[in-house]
Design an enzyme around this catalytic site. Structure first.
Site, PDB file in Angstrom:
ATOM      1  N   ARG A 161    -138.915 -46.394  -4.715  1.00 21.13           N
ATOM      2  CA  ARG A 161    -138.814 -45.481  -5.864  1.00 21.13           C
ATOM      3  C   ARG A 161    -137.659 -45.854  -6.800  1.00 21.13           C
ATOM      4  O   ARG A 161    -136.946 -44.991  -7.306  1.00 21.13           O
ATOM      5  CB  ARG A 161    -138.603 -44.025  -5.384  1.00 21.13           C
ATOM      6  CG  ARG A 161    -139.779 -43.427  -4.650  1.00 21.13           C
ATOM      7  CD  ARG A 161    -140.989 -43.311  -5.584  1.00 21.13           C
ATOM      8  NE  ARG A 161    -142.055 -42.531  -4.972  1.00 21.13           N
ATOM      9  CZ  ARG A 161    -142.986 -43.027  -4.166  1.00 21.13           C
ATOM     10  NH1 ARG A 161    -142.984 -44.316  -3.879  1.00 21.13           N
ATOM     11  NH2 ARG A 161    -143.924 -42.262  -3.663  1.00 21.13           N
ATOM     12  N   SER A 234    -144.096 -35.619  -5.213  1.00 20.14           N
ATOM     13  CA  SER A 234    -142.929 -35.419  -4.349  1.00 20.14           C
ATOM     14  C   SER A 234    -141.717 -35.081  -5.210  1.00 20.14           C
ATOM     15  O   SER A 234    -141.388 -35.835  -6.132  1.00 20.14           O
ATOM     16  CB  SER A 234    -142.614 -36.692  -3.571  1.00 20.14           C
ATOM     17  OG  SER A 234    -143.723 -37.085  -2.816  1.00 20.14           O
ATOM     18  N   GLU A 329    -136.334 -36.831  -6.685  1.00 18.94           N
ATOM     19  CA  GLU A 329    -137.084 -38.018  -7.097  1.00 18.94           C
ATOM     20  C   GLU A 329    -137.535 -37.897  -8.552  1.00 18.94           C
ATOM     21  O   GLU A 329    -137.604 -38.887  -9.282  1.00 18.94           O
ATOM     22  CB  GLU A 329    -138.300 -38.184  -6.168  1.00 18.94           C
ATOM     23  CG  GLU A 329    -138.946 -39.545  -6.199  1.00 18.94           C
ATOM     24  CD  GLU A 329    -140.206 -39.563  -7.011  1.00 18.94           C
ATOM     25  OE1 GLU A 329    -140.560 -40.651  -7.487  1.00 18.94           O
ATOM     26  OE2 GLU A 329    -140.831 -38.514  -7.187  1.00 18.94           O
TER      27      GLU A 329
HETATM   28  N1  EPU Z   1    -145.030 -33.892   6.937  1.00 20.85           N
HETATM   29  C1  EPU Z   1    -144.472 -32.702   7.377  1.00 20.85           C
HETATM   30  N2  EPU Z   1    -144.689 -31.585   6.617  1.00 20.85           N
HETATM   31  C2  EPU Z   1    -145.403 -31.596   5.471  1.00 20.85           C
HETATM   32  C3  EPU Z   1    -145.965 -32.802   5.041  1.00 20.85           C
HETATM   33  C4  EPU Z   1    -145.748 -33.953   5.792  1.00 20.85           C
HETATM   34  O1  EPU Z   1    -143.840 -32.638   8.408  1.00 20.85           O
HETATM   35  O2  EPU Z   1    -145.511 -30.547   4.838  1.00 20.85           O
HETATM   36  C5  EPU Z   1    -144.804 -35.102   7.760  1.00 20.85           C
HETATM   37  C6  EPU Z   1    -146.044 -35.476   8.546  1.00 20.85           C
HETATM   38  O3  EPU Z   1    -145.632 -35.927   9.819  1.00 20.85           O
HETATM   39  C7  EPU Z   1    -146.651 -36.619   7.761  1.00 20.85           C
HETATM   40  C8  EPU Z   1    -145.427 -37.284   7.193  1.00 20.85           C
HETATM   41  O4  EPU Z   1    -144.520 -36.216   6.917  1.00 20.85           O
HETATM   42  O5  EPU Z   1    -147.381 -37.483   8.575  1.00 20.85           O
HETATM   43  C9  EPU Z   1    -145.690 -38.069   5.929  1.00 20.85           C
HETATM   44  O6  EPU Z   1    -146.341 -37.230   4.974  1.00 20.85           O
HETATM   45  P1  EPU Z   1    -147.160 -37.851   3.760  1.00 20.85           P
HETATM   46  O7  EPU Z   1    -148.131 -38.845   4.268  1.00 20.85           O
HETATM   47  O8  EPU Z   1    -147.721 -36.732   2.960  1.00 20.85           O
HETATM   48  O9  EPU Z   1    -146.082 -38.666   2.933  1.00 20.85           O
HETATM   49  P2  EPU Z   1    -144.643 -38.306   2.321  1.00 20.85           P
HETATM   50  O10 EPU Z   1    -143.632 -39.191   2.945  1.00 20.85           O
HETATM   51  O11 EPU Z   1    -144.374 -36.841   2.367  1.00 20.85           O
HETATM   52  C10 EPU Z   1    -144.844 -40.149   0.493  1.00 20.85           C
HETATM   53  C11 EPU Z   1    -144.668 -40.297  -0.995  1.00 20.85           C
HETATM   54  C12 EPU Z   1    -145.888 -39.741  -1.726  1.00 20.85           C
HETATM   55  C13 EPU Z   1    -147.132 -40.480  -1.256  1.00 20.85           C
HETATM   56  C14 EPU Z   1    -147.262 -40.315   0.259  1.00 20.85           C
HETATM   57  C15 EPU Z   1    -148.401 -41.121   0.835  1.00 20.85           C
HETATM   58  C16 EPU Z   1    -142.278 -40.192  -1.400  1.00 20.85           C
HETATM   59  C17 EPU Z   1    -141.131 -39.408  -1.968  1.00 20.85           C
HETATM   60  N3  EPU Z   1    -143.472 -39.601  -1.434  1.00 20.85           N
HETATM   61  O12 EPU Z   1    -144.862 -38.756   0.782  1.00 20.85           O
HETATM   62  O13 EPU Z   1    -145.706 -40.018  -3.109  1.00 20.85           O
HETATM   63  O14 EPU Z   1    -148.295 -39.995  -1.896  1.00 20.85           O
HETATM   64  O15 EPU Z   1    -146.043 -40.794   0.902  1.00 20.85           O
HETATM   65  O16 EPU Z   1    -148.053 -42.438   0.886  1.00 20.85           O
HETATM   66  O17 EPU Z   1    -142.069 -41.319  -0.951  1.00 20.85           O
HETATM   67  C18 EPU Z   1    -144.839 -39.072  -5.113  1.00 20.85           C
HETATM   68  O18 EPU Z   1    -143.982 -39.951  -5.107  1.00 20.85           O
HETATM   69  O19 EPU Z   1    -144.873 -38.210  -6.039  1.00 20.85           O
HETATM   70  C19 EPU Z   1    -145.797 -38.986  -4.035  1.00 20.85           C
HETATM   71  C20 EPU Z   1    -146.701 -37.973  -3.944  1.00 20.85           C
END
Ligand code: EPU
Length: 333
Positions: A161, A234, A329
């Site tokens: 990012r 995010s 972010e």
């Molecule tokens: N999780 C929780 N609670 C929640 C949601 C998720 O505990 O409410 C845990 C779960 O274990 C899940 C893990 O977090 O498996 C990862 O969640 P997710 O796959 O939704 O990914 P993220 O790390 O929360 C990042 C990016 C997103 C992107 C997703 C998918 C960042 C800041 N965000 O989110 O990007 O879509 O991975 O790759 O790195 C964005 O930047 O606006 C964005 C949406």
């Protein structure tokens, strides 16, 4: 030039803000007027408006909205296709364009609300892919020098990012982005949620188009549609911490969600926020989404003050409970 323009339709968070001056950039000729304003007032470059948070009711400078569109194949052979895409092109339309032609490199990034020009700024990433891996160069218009410059991928300092475009003085306008897409498709399905979906649905013959479709389905299952509930994806970055701090936390929190990040550990910010009780929590017109705790949502009528208040409260709670700093972010204006 347009004056006193309501920016609500131009930001996916749906925040109220008026721009004193507003300029749509469609052709290179439009850059002359923009250039003449450089140095006289603050200029904000606006793409899709999917990562901006307008905290005040008025933006006292000039908003320059990128509306140049076009996808131009520059070169291709049996393995690769080099394309140059105008910054105002909608990101997801470019993903569709590539997938329709069987070209791979951006399919896991399907469904991201963005313009092509905004993609390199924060190096958009999702489902195991980052845009830095398909970008070859970025063409910027330097308002200070009044000329176009081509910045090679290696010079963009891409990271999670992050890129040089976040730290410039406001003189570099991203005008076009060069991509190298592959004709030899190797599916990238390492991301857990994507891998599970593909296994569960017994999909054997994958194409870039099919991956894009599956990614969009996963996104629709947990991410709010900004047209229904305003949001900027995010709200915070996933924090990266030292391994020894992670080991200590792991003793107290066995189910902590973390991923390797070089020598360090990237912690799920969504998990941290959820542990602090914010998942699905609503405070007035603002809250954290009930299916993805990392996404702040505007229930309608939220102000910039509401946004910052909730953000600071979450940062404080996460710091107190886990001794981890959460960084925002989104781009706070
Ligand atoms: N999780 C929780 N609670 C929640 C949601 C998720 O505990 O409410 C845990 C779960 O274990 C899940 C893990 O977090 O498996 C990862 O969640 P997710 O796959 O939704 O990914 P993220 O790390 O929360 C990042 C990016 C997103 C992107 C997703 C998918 C960042 C800041 N965000 O989110 O990007 O879509 O991975 O790759 O790195 C964005 O930047 O606006 C964005 C949406």
């Amino acid at each position: 030039m347009e004056y006193n323009i309501d920016l609500k339709p131009y930001n996916t968070f749906g925040l109220n803000c008026k721009a004193k001056e507003f300029l749509r950039l469609r052709t290179e000729e439009d850059l002359d007027l923009l250039q003449s304003e450089y140095g006289k007032q603050t200029i904000l470059f606006l793409g899709f408006g999917a990562n901006v948070v307008f905290v005040d009711n008025e933006f006292g400078g000039l908003v320059a909205k990128l509306e140049n569109k076009g996808i131009d194949v520059k070169e291709e052979d049996k393995n690769f296709c080099s394309v140059e895409v105008e910054a105002g092109q909608t990101w997801d339309d470019f993903v569709d364009w590539a997938c329709e032609r069987g070209l791979s490199g951006v399919e896991n990034l399907a469904g991201i609300p963005s313009s092509v020009g905004a993609a390199p700024v924060q190096n958009i990433g999702a489902y195991g892919m980052e845009v830095k891996d398909s970008i070859t160069y970025v063409v910027v218009f330097d308002l200070k020098e009044n000329k176009f410059i081509t910045i090679k991928n290696e010079e963009c300092n891409f990271a999670y990012r992050n890129s040089i475009f976040k730290y410039q003085e406001g003189n570099l306008l991203i005008w076009k982005v060069g991509f190298c897409l592959s004709k030899n498709f190797t599916p990238n399905i390492n991301y857990k949620a994507l891998e599970e979906k593909i296994k569960k649905e017994n999909i054997v013959s994958l194409t870039p188009k099919l991956i894009a479709q599956k990614v969009r389905e996963i996104r629709n299952e947990k991410l709010p549609n900004f047209k229904v509930l305003g949001n900027v994806g995010s709200f915070f970055k996933n924090p990266v911490i030292e391994k020894h701090q992670y080991e200590l936390l792991k003793k107290d929190y066995k189910d902590i969600v973390a991923f390797d990040s070089g020598e360090k550990k990237k912690i799920s910010a969504a998990w941290l926020i959820e542990q602090c009780g914010y998942k699905g929590k609503r405070i007035g017109n603002i809250g954290m989404h009930d299916r993805q705790a990392l996404v702040m949502v505007n229930y309608g009528g939220a102000s910039g003050e509401d946004v910052l208040h909730l953000a600071h409260q979450i940062q404080k709670n996460v710091k107190e409970k886990f001794n981890i700093d959460l960084n925002i972010e989104a781009h706070i204006i």
